[in-house]
Design an enzyme around this catalytic site. Structure first.
Site: not given
Ligand code: XIL
Length: 362
Positions: A83-84, A117, A165-166, A273, A320
């Site tokens: 799903m990225k 995610h 994310n990040e 995760e 994760w």
């Protein structure tokens, strides 16, 4: 723990799983030890007061053993990569729905929730966006369309999304200089959240990152961003604290402090995760009982700390991966690793008991 009908039922399912494992192994003539009685265990989903999740790859659902274990033990799933953005679309920008549709169908069939995610991650930027030739306004429209289409399509099936994310650099806490930051400007995160909210008024929206437990600059940057978003009324519901930790670092007090800071802001805490490395120095060539016990205690401590948060702030704990040999840790760090709850033979490890002990207060 009181033995409930549900618990007995769950144990029956797990015994069935063991039988299946033994039969399956006869077919492929792999020799595995028959599980010891101590391996009889209670599914986490039957006792946890919050969702317990696991990262999945849709191709692994083809293994009966894998999928039965997942649906018996967990009640939440996340796609490990499908799903990225770089997997939801082809290099030219066509949508690829099948793996996500399959994962969602599986989750629905077995009454599991789905955590999405991640809508935007600099490490999963597809080439159609990385090399986008239009204007900045057209770039932003393309990102908005993507979020609208993906969140909209899974509106009824995905309860929560990692919107971004990040986004922050290690050490400095500066915004990463991603194509999103360059094309949309320094306030791009607020607009990502708003586009996701516009696509689904009910979905829970998370910021997710690693290092916010041990990197104070990154932690402060994240919390300042949250304060800013909240002051301006930008919709954010929770924080994903990527729990990629080791058996002895970072200290539990750091983890508790960050969770408390999230709670103080009225947000949901997602221990996302999760994996607990036992071989960060590469000194082990096989998993030892000493490290296994330390890993168990670590899991127990973290789950206990999570349960000490106000219930209203406990979103979920997500592992994760399912089995040690499938973990991303091995390729990423290049050491043998045993970071998850189940071993190669699908047997629960002491870490699993640690999780259960925290849940049941034993
Ligand atoms: C990893 C997956 O585990 C791998 O299968 C994939 O190839 C790369 O990404 N932080 C994240 C996750 O937010 O998306 C990463 O997952 C691990 C680090």
């Amino acid at each position: 723990m009181a033995i409930t009908t549900k618990c007995i039922h769950s144990r029956f399912i797990l015994l069935f799983l063991w039988a299946l494992l033994i039969l399956g192994c006869k077919d492929s003539s792999v020799v595995v030890q028959e599980p010891e009685p101590s391996n009889e265990y209670t599914p986490l989903r039957s006792v946890a007061p919050f969702p317990v999740g696991v990262a999945l790859q849709s191709s692994r659902l083809g293994s009966a053993l894998h999928s039965q274990l997942v649906r018996t033990v967990f009640n939440s799933v996340t796609a490990e990569y499908e799903m990225k953005m770089r997997h939801m679309t082809s290099p030219s920008g066509d949508y690829i729905w099948d793996p996500t549709d399959e994962l969602i169908a599986f989750a629905k069939e077995y009454d599991m929730q789905v955590h999405g995610h991640a809508l935007v991650w600099h490490q999963s930027t597809p080439s159609w966006l990385e090399n986008f030739r239009g204007t900045d306004a057209e770039f932003e429209d393309a990102v908005k369309n993507y979020i609208t289409n993906v969140v909209g399509r899974y509106k009824d099936d995905v309860v929560s999304w990692d919107v971004i994310n990040e986004a922050f650099e290690d050490g400095s806490g500066a915004l990463r200089n991603s194509v999103f930051r360059r094309r949309m400007g320094p306030d791009y995160i607020a607009r990502l959240f708003q586009y996701a909210r516009d696509a689904d008024p009910d979905v829970l929206l998370f910021y997710n990152d690693y290092g916010t437990i041990w990197d104070t600059a990154k932690r402060d940057a994240m919390l300042s961003m949250v304060d800013d978003l909240q002051t301006r009324g930008v919709p954010i519901d929770g924080i994903g604290l990527q729990m990629h930790i080791t058996y002895n670092t970072p200290p539990l007090s750091n983890i508790v402090a960050v969770m408390d800071a999230v709670v103080q802001r009225g947000l949901l805490v997602h221990i996302s995760e999760m994996d607990v490395r036992v071989n960060p120095q590469g000194d082990l060539s096989e998993f030892t009982s000493v490290r296994s016990e330390l890993q168990k205690q670590r899991v127990k401590d973290i789950v206990t700390a999570f349960m000490d948060l106000p219930e209203a702030n406990q979103f979920a704990i997500t592992w994760w991966g399912l089995r040690d040999p499938e973990s991303w840790l091995i390729d990423f760090w290049g050491n043998p690793e045993w970071g998850l709850l189940f071993d190669a033979e699908y047997r629960p490890k002491p870490a699993y008991e640690g999780f259960l002990e925290a849940l049941t207060g034993n």
